[in-house]
Scaffold this motif. Structure first.
Motif, PDB file in Angstrom:
ATOM      1  N   ASP A 187       0.837  -1.196   0.000  1.00 36.16           N
ATOM      2  CA  ASP A 187       0.000   0.000   0.000  1.00 36.16           C
ATOM      3  C   ASP A 187       0.875   1.250   0.000  1.00 36.16           C
ATOM      4  OD1 ASP A 187       0.911  -0.058   2.546  1.00 36.16           O
ATOM      5  OD2 ASP A 187      -1.049   0.140   3.495  1.00 36.16           O
ATOM      6  N   TYR A 188       2.065   1.094  -0.572  1.00 38.22           N
ATOM      7  CA  TYR A 188       2.916   2.249  -0.745  1.00 38.22           C
ATOM      8  C   TYR A 188       2.879   2.687  -2.204  1.00 38.22           C
ATOM      9  CZ  TYR A 188       5.545  -2.026  -1.427  1.00 38.22           C
ATOM     10  OH  TYR A 188       5.915  -3.290  -1.764  1.00 38.22           O
ATOM     11  N   ILE A 189       3.448   3.821  -2.477  1.00 37.59           N
ATOM     12  CA  ILE A 189       3.443   4.333  -3.845  1.00 37.59           C
ATOM     13  C   ILE A 189       4.376   3.487  -4.706  1.00 37.59           C
ATOM     14  CG2 ILE A 189       4.040   6.312  -5.298  1.00 37.59           C
ATOM     15  CD1 ILE A 189       3.437   8.000  -2.724  1.00 37.59           C
ATOM     16  N   PHE A 198       4.102  -8.480  -0.746  1.00 37.29           N
ATOM     17  CA  PHE A 198       4.223  -7.533   0.355  1.00 37.29           C
ATOM     18  C   PHE A 198       3.418  -8.001   1.567  1.00 37.29           C
ATOM     19  CE2 PHE A 198       2.515  -3.834   2.628  1.00 37.29           C
ATOM     20  CZ  PHE A 198       3.701  -3.306   3.085  1.00 37.29           C
ATOM     21  N   ASP A 199       4.058  -8.021   2.724  1.00 38.68           N
ATOM     22  CA  ASP A 199       3.444  -8.419   4.000  1.00 38.68           C
ATOM     23  C   ASP A 199       2.722  -9.762   3.896  1.00 38.68           C
ATOM     24  OD1 ASP A 199       2.774  -8.317   6.664  1.00 38.68           O
ATOM     25  OD2 ASP A 199       0.980  -7.107   6.351  1.00 38.68           O
ATOM     26  N   GLU A 216      12.412  -3.668   3.549  1.00 39.27           N
ATOM     27  CA  GLU A 216      12.626  -2.690   4.630  1.00 39.27           C
ATOM     28  C   GLU A 216      11.379  -1.890   4.955  1.00 39.27           C
ATOM     29  OE1 GLU A 216      15.644  -0.080   3.119  1.00 39.27           O
ATOM     30  OE2 GLU A 216      14.362   0.693   1.530  1.00 39.27           O
ATOM     31  N   ARG A 217      10.250  -2.199   4.288  1.00 44.96           N
ATOM     32  CA  ARG A 217       9.057  -1.368   4.470  1.00 44.96           C
ATOM     33  C   ARG A 217       8.165  -1.888   5.593  1.00 44.96           C
ATOM     34  NH1 ARG A 217      10.277   3.009   3.432  1.00 44.96           N
ATOM     35  NH2 ARG A 217       8.360   3.828   2.555  1.00 44.96           N
ATOM     36  N   GLY A 218       8.746  -2.036   6.752  1.00 45.57           N
ATOM     37  CA  GLY A 218       7.986  -2.430   7.938  1.00 45.57           C
ATOM     38  C   GLY A 218       8.897  -2.223   9.120  1.00 45.57           C
ATOM     39  N   TRP A 238      12.889  -4.345  -3.043  1.00 47.16           N
ATOM     40  CA  TRP A 238      12.020  -4.879  -1.982  1.00 47.16           C
ATOM     41  C   TRP A 238      11.452  -6.235  -2.383  1.00 47.16           C
ATOM     42  CZ3 TRP A 238       9.361   0.538  -1.850  1.00 47.16           C
ATOM     43  CH2 TRP A 238      10.238   1.447  -1.251  1.00 47.16           C
ATOM     44  N   SER A 294       8.665   3.744  -8.188  1.00 49.55           N
ATOM     45  CA  SER A 294       9.807   4.526  -7.715  1.00 49.55           C
ATOM     46  C   SER A 294      11.112   3.760  -7.916  1.00 49.55           C
ATOM     47  CB  SER A 294       9.616   4.830  -6.237  1.00 49.55           C
ATOM     48  OG  SER A 294       9.431   3.630  -5.537  1.00 49.55           O
TER      49      SER A 294
END
Lengths: 452, 184
Positions: B29-31, B83-84, B121-123, B173, B34
């Motif tokens: 749920d990130y943009i 993701f997750d 790294e998004r957590g 990621w 990128s």
């Protein structure tokens, strides 16, 4: 003791513990001027801090160091405008002879004047001591607000400077201070030609002074926490090839493993009385991280959660009766609250985005957390019932919030998009964002209680 | 015991040179979009020798090193996750089937199997340690379901501590969300 993380510099760890300080309250604090900590828009209070006056070059040098430390502490709060000594009209010599000439201090627009004396006792002995006396004045009413004398070993001069800073803060804000405290954190650096970030367990004073690393970086160490009641740290280490939790008693350097529980052992957090630790274990129910508490004396485990998904990051309320934690039981990570025996689970957050890493304020009035929303991470706070959410920061990766002992400041880890990782502090007002001075990159900060 | 850790960790990095790119189905749920920012490093798979994880040279026998080389060439050593998520998609299941086949076919050469769980790294650190544990166990259960002896498999979570791709973008990621099988 084999197979335990190696701890460095045991002798120097001992130094900062047993403090023998003699304090004499000359006059109880009595504030006329006052700062409102909840008002982010109030102007900084102008204060004049004169150098501690001594009679020898050594005394004057130590006095200047103490003044510098107090200046930095007060400036860092963002609450005070510490007036440059170059603007002072009354000279040190005149101050000694005449005491404060208040019109001269009102002329430079200060509200408060700090005056101190310093004396070194037993300079020719092995254990020289210092005696400092200070007075704090309201220059408008020409009244003494506070006065105190400290006698202690010279080696504790930084600590005494922090104690005096706390005194000043308390007199001028009406709240407990936080300067005489330490922060344990993970120092990060990359040895040359290495791809792995080396992580070491380190401690420092809250202002970045007295830096000390306790492990040598050979093993991955993570998420240290200070005991609220003693100079003990609990942290996670892979030293034994497995993620395990260790207790490190700083005064003695003695180290014990919390337990060799099968699977993941992580996310430690002390209870407010320091007698229990809440943590995340997978035990026999592999792939299912659950929250447990352990009585440290009896070494007895109690399972607190039973949900099939992730339950982690427990944090006790200051009265020890509730635990706030992180769970993905509703499909995405959110914050929950339960009794410290695992009963009466309540969901706290229903907002957009993902919530993590809740930490209860030592005042009990707020819970800090991490929120992931639309590609950004935030440090935020909510009331203990989950309402009144406020986001204080926004960054590429902000995490691991920890509270100052007085519950007014949050220190956290900030990683930039380039990968630079440092420890920052932010006031509860959302203002005064500041990077803490660490020799290397740094993460996972945890604040100690006030050191008495 | 310590030697064993070094081995496990170092093998991730040695083996990383052989990892294949993953399918691009991951959506957090990130943009998104990128992937070009953050780093100029074009090929993070070419890894320099790491003094921290050089234990492989001391610990693993020639036979084990050869075994790992064969393993990567013939089966691949990892599965990736969304993701997750700790559930195995078709691609991940296919990878694990190849891994199981190899383990069965070389059982005389293999003493034990370590499965590492890793995250992007998004957590937060603690949440990712838990998530990495779930990923490693998810891969283990799948291998056991294919007939591999559960008692020979151990799992360990590194959370977000051992990224194989150090960049800070979507592509990195998705490569870092993985379970890595290490043969001993």
């Amino acid at each position: 003791m084999r197979n335990q993380p190696t701890i460095l510099f045991l002798n120097s760890i001992r130094v900062f513990v047993s403090l023998f300080i003699f304090i004499l309250v000359v006059q109880p604090a009595h504030a006329l001027v006052k700062i409102d900590l909840t008002d982010a828009n109030s102007d900084p209070m102008p204060v004049a801090i004169t150098d501690f006056a001594g009679n020898t070059p050594e005394e004057n040098a130590l006095g200047e160091d103490m003044t510098g430390l107090i200046n930095t502490n007060l400036k860092n709060t963002g609450l005070f405008n510490v007036i440059s000594q170059r603007a002072f009209l009354q000279t040190d010599a005149s101050l000694r002879v005449n005491g404060p000439i208040f019109p001269e201090w009102r002329m430079i627009n200060t509200d408060v004047l700090f005056v101190g004396n310093i004396e070194i006792l037993g300079a020719d002995t092995n254990t020289p001591k210092m005696r400092v006396v200070y007075r704090l004045y309201d220059v408008h009413d020409e009244k003494q607000l506070a006065a105190k004398a400290y006698t202690a070993s010279i080696s504790f001069w930084r600590h005494i400077g922090h104690r005096i800073s706390d005194d000043i803060y308390t007199v001028l804000t009406g709240e407990k201070g936080y300067f005489a405290s330490r922060i344990v954190y993970i120092a990060e650096d990359k040895p040359r030609r290495s791809r792995i970030i080396r992580k070491r367990l380190c401690v420092m004073d809250q202002d970045g002074g007295s830096q000390q690393c306790l492990t040598d970086g050979r093993h991955l160490v993570l998420t240290p926490r200070f005991s609220p009641t003693s100079q003990t740290i609990i942290y996670m280490s892979y030293a034994n090839g497995k993620p395990r939790l260790y207790l490190l008693d700083l005064p003695t350097g003695e180290q014990t493993i919390v337990g060799d529980f099968e699977g993941l052992n992580s996310s430690p957090q002390f209870s407010p009385n320091g007698k229990k630790v809440a943590m995340t274990l997978t035990m026999g129910h592999e792939g299912n991280p659950e929250i447990y508490s352990m009585d440290l004396k009896k070494r007895k485990l109690k399972r607190l959660t039973t949900y099939r998904g992730i339950d982690t990051s427990p944090s006790y309320s200051p009265n020890g009766k509730r635990i706030v934690f992180n769970s993905d039981r509703a499909g995405k990570p959110a914050l929950y609250n339960m009794n410290s025996d695992g009963n009466r689970v309540q969901r706290l957050t229903y907002g957009e985005g993902r919530y993590y890493a809740p930490v209860w304020s030592p005042r009990g009035d707020l819970i800090a957390f991490v929120k992931q929303l639309k590609g950004k991470f935030h440090i935020g706070v909510i009331d203990p019932d989950g309402t009144e959410e406020r986001l204080l920061t926004e960054g590429f990766m902000d995490e691991s919030p920890t509270w100052s002992p007085n519950g007014r400041i949050i220190v956290f880890t900030r990683q930039t998009r380039k990968g630079d990782t440092h420890v920052y502090s932010i006031d509860l007002t959302g203002y005064n964002l500041r990077r803490l001075p660490t020799p290397t990159q740094a993460s996972d900060p945890a604040w100690s209680p006030l050191i008495k | 015991m310590i030697k064993k850790t070094l081995l496990t960790v170092s093998s991730v990095f040695i083996l990383a040179a052989c990892s294949s790119t993953t399918g691009g189905h991951e959506q957090g749920d990130y943009i998104t979009g990128s992937t070009t920012s953050g780093s100029t490093l074009q090929n993070p798979d070419i890894l320099s020798h790491d003094p921290l994880v050089s234990g492989a040279d001391d610990g693993a026998s020639k036979e084990v090193l050869k075994l790992r080389k064969d393993f990567i060439r013939h089966a691949g050593d990892r599965a990736h996750f969304g993701f997750d998520s700790s559930s195995l998609d078709d691609k991940a299941q296919e990878n694990l089937k190849n891994i199981a086949e190899f383990i069965k076919g070389n059982s005389d050469r293999i003493n034990s199997v370590t499965i590492e769980g890793h995250c992007d790294e998004r957590g937060t650190r603690e949440y990712n340690l838990a998530l990495g544990d779930r990923r490693a166990v998810s891969a283990k259960k799948y291998l056991v379901g294919l007939g591999i002896d559960a008692s020979m498999i151990s799992t360990i979570s590194y959370g977000k501590e051992r990224a194989v791709d150090p960049r800070h973008n979507e592509k990195a990621w998705s490569r870092n969300r993985r379970a890595v099988v290490v043969l001993n």
